[in-house]
Design a protein around this motif. Sequence first.
Motif, PDB file in Angstrom:
ATOM      1  N   ALA A 417      57.327  41.736  82.398  1.00 61.31           N
ATOM      2  CA  ALA A 417      57.032  40.625  81.488  1.00 61.31           C
ATOM      3  C   ALA A 417      56.169  41.092  80.312  1.00 61.31           C
ATOM      4  O   ALA A 417      56.387  40.689  79.159  1.00 61.31           O
ATOM      5  CB  ALA A 417      56.331  39.506  82.253  1.00 61.31           C
ATOM      6  N   VAL A 418      55.197  41.966  80.597  1.00 65.41           N
ATOM      7  CA  VAL A 418      54.342  42.473  79.517  1.00 65.41           C
ATOM      8  C   VAL A 418      55.160  43.290  78.520  1.00 65.41           C
ATOM      9  O   VAL A 418      54.954  43.224  77.310  1.00 65.41           O
ATOM     10  CB  VAL A 418      53.187  43.308  80.102  1.00 65.41           C
ATOM     11  CG1 VAL A 418      52.420  44.022  78.990  1.00 65.41           C
ATOM     12  CG2 VAL A 418      52.230  42.402  80.884  1.00 65.41           C
ATOM     13  N   VAL A 419      56.120  44.099  79.021  1.00 65.31           N
ATOM     14  CA  VAL A 419      56.980  44.884  78.124  1.00 65.31           C
ATOM     15  C   VAL A 419      57.779  43.963  77.211  1.00 65.31           C
ATOM     16  O   VAL A 419      57.944  44.225  76.010  1.00 65.31           O
ATOM     17  CB  VAL A 419      57.904  45.799  78.943  1.00 65.31           C
ATOM     18  CG1 VAL A 419      58.972  46.414  78.049  1.00 65.31           C
ATOM     19  CG2 VAL A 419      57.109  46.883  79.631  1.00 65.31           C
ATOM     20  N   VAL A 420      58.305  42.871  77.803  1.00 66.19           N
ATOM     21  CA  VAL A 420      59.050  41.913  76.982  1.00 66.19           C
ATOM     22  C   VAL A 420      58.151  41.350  75.889  1.00 66.19           C
ATOM     23  O   VAL A 420      58.545  41.253  74.711  1.00 66.19           O
ATOM     24  CB  VAL A 420      59.619  40.792  77.870  1.00 66.19           C
ATOM     25  CG1 VAL A 420      60.218  39.681  76.988  1.00 66.19           C
ATOM     26  CG2 VAL A 420      60.668  41.341  78.822  1.00 66.19           C
ATOM     27  N   VAL A 421      56.917  40.974  76.247  1.00 65.01           N
ATOM     28  CA  VAL A 421      55.990  40.436  75.251  1.00 65.01           C
ATOM     29  C   VAL A 421      55.678  41.487  74.191  1.00 65.01           C
ATOM     30  O   VAL A 421      55.612  41.195  72.994  1.00 65.01           O
ATOM     31  CB  VAL A 421      54.702  39.947  75.944  1.00 65.01           C
ATOM     32  CG1 VAL A 421      53.651  39.551  74.909  1.00 65.01           C
ATOM     33  CG2 VAL A 421      55.004  38.763  76.856  1.00 65.01           C
ATOM     34  N   ALA A 422      55.480  42.752  74.626  1.00 68.36           N
ATOM     35  CA  ALA A 422      55.177  43.824  73.676  1.00 68.36           C
ATOM     36  C   ALA A 422      56.334  44.059  72.722  1.00 68.36           C
ATOM     37  O   ALA A 422      56.126  44.306  71.522  1.00 68.36           O
ATOM     38  CB  ALA A 422      54.842  45.104  74.422  1.00 68.36           C
ATOM     39  N   LEU A 423      57.560  43.994  73.243  1.00 65.31           N
ATOM     40  CA  LEU A 423      58.710  44.190  72.369  1.00 65.31           C
ATOM     41  C   LEU A 423      58.813  43.090  71.330  1.00 65.31           C
ATOM     42  O   LEU A 423      59.270  43.316  70.208  1.00 65.31           O
ATOM     43  CB  LEU A 423      60.000  44.251  73.203  1.00 65.31           C
ATOM     44  CG  LEU A 423      60.175  45.503  74.076  1.00 65.31           C
ATOM     45  CD1 LEU A 423      61.398  45.360  74.958  1.00 65.31           C
ATOM     46  CD2 LEU A 423      60.297  46.743  73.195  1.00 65.31           C
ATOM     47  N   VAL A 424      58.378  41.892  71.699  1.00 67.33           N
ATOM     48  CA  VAL A 424      58.454  40.784  70.754  1.00 67.33           C
ATOM     49  C   VAL A 424      57.307  40.819  69.760  1.00 67.33           C
ATOM     50  O   VAL A 424      57.501  40.678  68.548  1.00 67.33           O
ATOM     51  CB  VAL A 424      58.462  39.439  71.512  1.00 67.33           C
ATOM     52  CG1 VAL A 424      58.424  38.262  70.530  1.00 67.33           C
ATOM     53  CG2 VAL A 424      59.687  39.337  72.398  1.00 67.33           C
ATOM     54  N   GLY A 425      56.061  41.041  70.268  1.00 64.51           N
ATOM     55  CA  GLY A 425      54.893  40.871  69.404  1.00 64.51           C
ATOM     56  C   GLY A 425      54.011  42.059  69.198  1.00 64.51           C
ATOM     57  O   GLY A 425      53.048  41.980  68.435  1.00 64.51           O
ATOM     58  N   GLY A 426      54.233  43.180  69.864  1.00 68.67           N
ATOM     59  CA  GLY A 426      53.406  44.346  69.620  1.00 68.67           C
ATOM     60  C   GLY A 426      52.175  44.428  70.489  1.00 68.67           C
ATOM     61  O   GLY A 426      52.121  43.885  71.605  1.00 68.67           O
ATOM     62  N   LEU A 427      51.142  45.128  69.949  1.00 70.82           N
ATOM     63  CA  LEU A 427      49.981  45.513  70.744  1.00 70.82           C
ATOM     64  C   LEU A 427      49.148  44.330  71.221  1.00 70.82           C
ATOM     65  O   LEU A 427      48.917  44.165  72.426  1.00 70.82           O
ATOM     66  CB  LEU A 427      49.102  46.456  69.916  1.00 70.82           C
ATOM     67  CG  LEU A 427      47.749  46.829  70.534  1.00 70.82           C
ATOM     68  CD1 LEU A 427      47.939  47.545  71.861  1.00 70.82           C
ATOM     69  CD2 LEU A 427      46.931  47.674  69.568  1.00 70.82           C
TER      70      LEU A 427
END
Length: 831
Positions: A417-427
Amino acid sequence: MARGRLQVYLGAAPGVGKTYAMLAEGQRLRAQGADVVVGLVEPHGRRLTAEMAEGLETLPRRRVVHRGAVFTDLDVAALLARAPGIALVDELAHTNVPLSRNAKRWQDVEEVLAAGIDVITTLNVQHLESLNDVVEQITGVRQRETLPDEVARNADRIELVDLPPEVLRRRMTHGEIYPPDRVAASLTHYFRVGNLTALRELALLWLADRVEEGLQRYRAEHGISAPWETRERILVGLTGGQEGATLIRRAARISARTPGSELLALHVVSGEGLAEGSPPALGEQRVLLESLGGTFHQMTADGVAEALLGFARAENVTQIVLGASRRGRLSSLLRAGVGRRTIRGSGAIDVHIVTHEEAAGPVALLRMEHPVRGIGRRRLGAALVTAAVLLPVLTLALTAARGGVGLAGALLLYLLAVVVVALVGGLWPALAAAAAAGLLADYYLVSPRHSLDIARGEEILALAVFVAVAALVGTATGTAARRSYRAGRALSEARVLSRLATDMMHGQDLPVLIERIRENFALTAVSLLVRDTAPAGEARWFVAAGAGERPPERPDEAEVEAVLDDGLTLAARGRGLNADDYELFAACGAQIGMAWTRGRLARRAAETDTRAAAERTRASLLLRAGRELRAVLHGADDALARLRHEGSSPDQERNRLLASARSSVRRAGRLVGALDTLSRLQGGALGLALRPVELSEVLTAVLDELGPGGHTLRLLVPDDPPDVIADAAHLTRALTALAADALRHSPADEPPALAVKILPGRLAIRVSDGAGSPGAPGASDGAGARTEGIAQQLARELVEAMGGTLTPAGAPGEAFSVRILLPTVAGKPES
């Protein structure tokens, strides 16, 4: 063949003794056995100069007759034929007599040098092209004879010849420079002490720049990188921050304490330190720097300190001025700042660290890059919404599984889930999601549940590793997004600049280029403003080119402006630009500024060429007019002289001589009238009234103007010729001048002819003498045997001003034959 060497004696002012020094050098070389020849020396009546030339072989000067006067000049052909080892040629910037081999004496010297002959010459500083306007401001005298600086800079040796102003004025009062009748005026005008002092300083500064060029060339050829303190050079490192003005003023004060020093500023475009700041602030600092006599430079480099030191060594900088670091303590501990790295690598270069209000205080934080740059606010918001929805849903699913998935499996799902969020919004969204996922896992999945306490150490390790991995994934994703943004931005900027450069290469006008900029940045209006200083000192602005609705007419009317030069600004209205867009806007403006400067230089060059061509035409015209007038007046004088000596001659002979004298005087009057008309025509003062004109009326007026001689003119005119579009009076004058010329060249038994032929849309009028068959007006158009005289030139320019053409149309045996083509009101079939 090796090129000859050029030695220049540069005088700070007239009368300092540069010609004397040149001759003295020639005597010294001759005494050593060198083959020295005086090509040309201008002693100007000075006894000591003439005495110094005694004993040197002197070539005879070339004699040139111009406007009835005899001039002497350098005989380049004789000098090349003599081929001495060394030639002495005075006054390098001298303008040669019109119709000479070269327009300028320095071009003569270039020929001599190309032949392998060494040349020693003289030059006054006021004749250098780059200093011409400065000398005019100082002395109030505009120098007509100028020399391109490059000619003097390419000299193998330059020696300054100078005298203190008091000594030079004393020589003037003793009559050693100018005749007595010019001394008083010269002492009160050009030779004032202030003028002479300023000219000395100009000469010294210009020569110092050339010495500096030679020093830099020597250092480059011998690989010398350590600075030589031949002149103090102070370099300011600019970041574009608010502290820049403080640093510039501090460096200017250091420079002011060292006469002859030079002030420079450098802005390094990079991702650290000196690259931070705003382009508008940099523009203001550049204006401040230039007002203090400094020069601005900019370069792109990965390391700011390394770029500063490299530039400093290349420019032989002796001192560097930097601002105190704006980095916090933590950042400074992690990596040395620009100031510390510059000091470590400076070697013999002094480094000044100047404190300022922007310097980091004790609580300054590590500067972080803007979280939205490269991601976009929409993606940031979408990432936060994704985290707010996805993490609770995942937590509910894992809680419902009641231990079916172990802690490791749950953390892997949270990591996904964190990877998905990172892919959408970054750091930053990823870090927030990682922290929230860790807390949720601890509260719901780790014993004891529904608390943040952790009973087992391996679970603490698992949660710590999870948060670290999530942070790394978010960092990598954010970095990739920022790099993708920068790459796209760079590609977009390259395309904009490339399109603008392509338009410039294709010769697009300034308004078209300004419109391109307006469209690229979606602005309402853009204008290129040029500042002009009024006599009272007030700055006035005018629009060189504009695009859009109501382009700004002054910088204060614009919402965005880029200062391109001291007197050139690109101004725009419509919307504000961020830092990246402003930087691109300024780069486009720089290209526009170069295009405007090149266009201005091209226009000046074209005007100069036009004036030069007009001067050549005028000189040629006056030369021909002088020859013709002398011949006419000689005929009148001869007839009158014979009348005086042959008083008892028959009445018939006397009448013939009187008629000849009267004819000559009338011809002289026509020549003077033709010259007056040509002068007004070339000066744009001759008005033309073009309208349909009946050819029969014009021919009748021509015959009346010709007088008795016109009755012998043969007219070959078809019936009912069409009206021509012309000015009746000027067409009559042109045809009269041609017919009179033809009458003079026709044998007594073969009168001249004026033949008319109707062509589609045009009327052909051919005037020819009676030496050959008049033929038809459409006969072969060969080159006439005679050169164009005043009458023919007057006719040609009048006909061309009326939209027609006049060309030679000589048939075999004809000495004079021309053909005129004029547009008609309505074309008739060819006859």
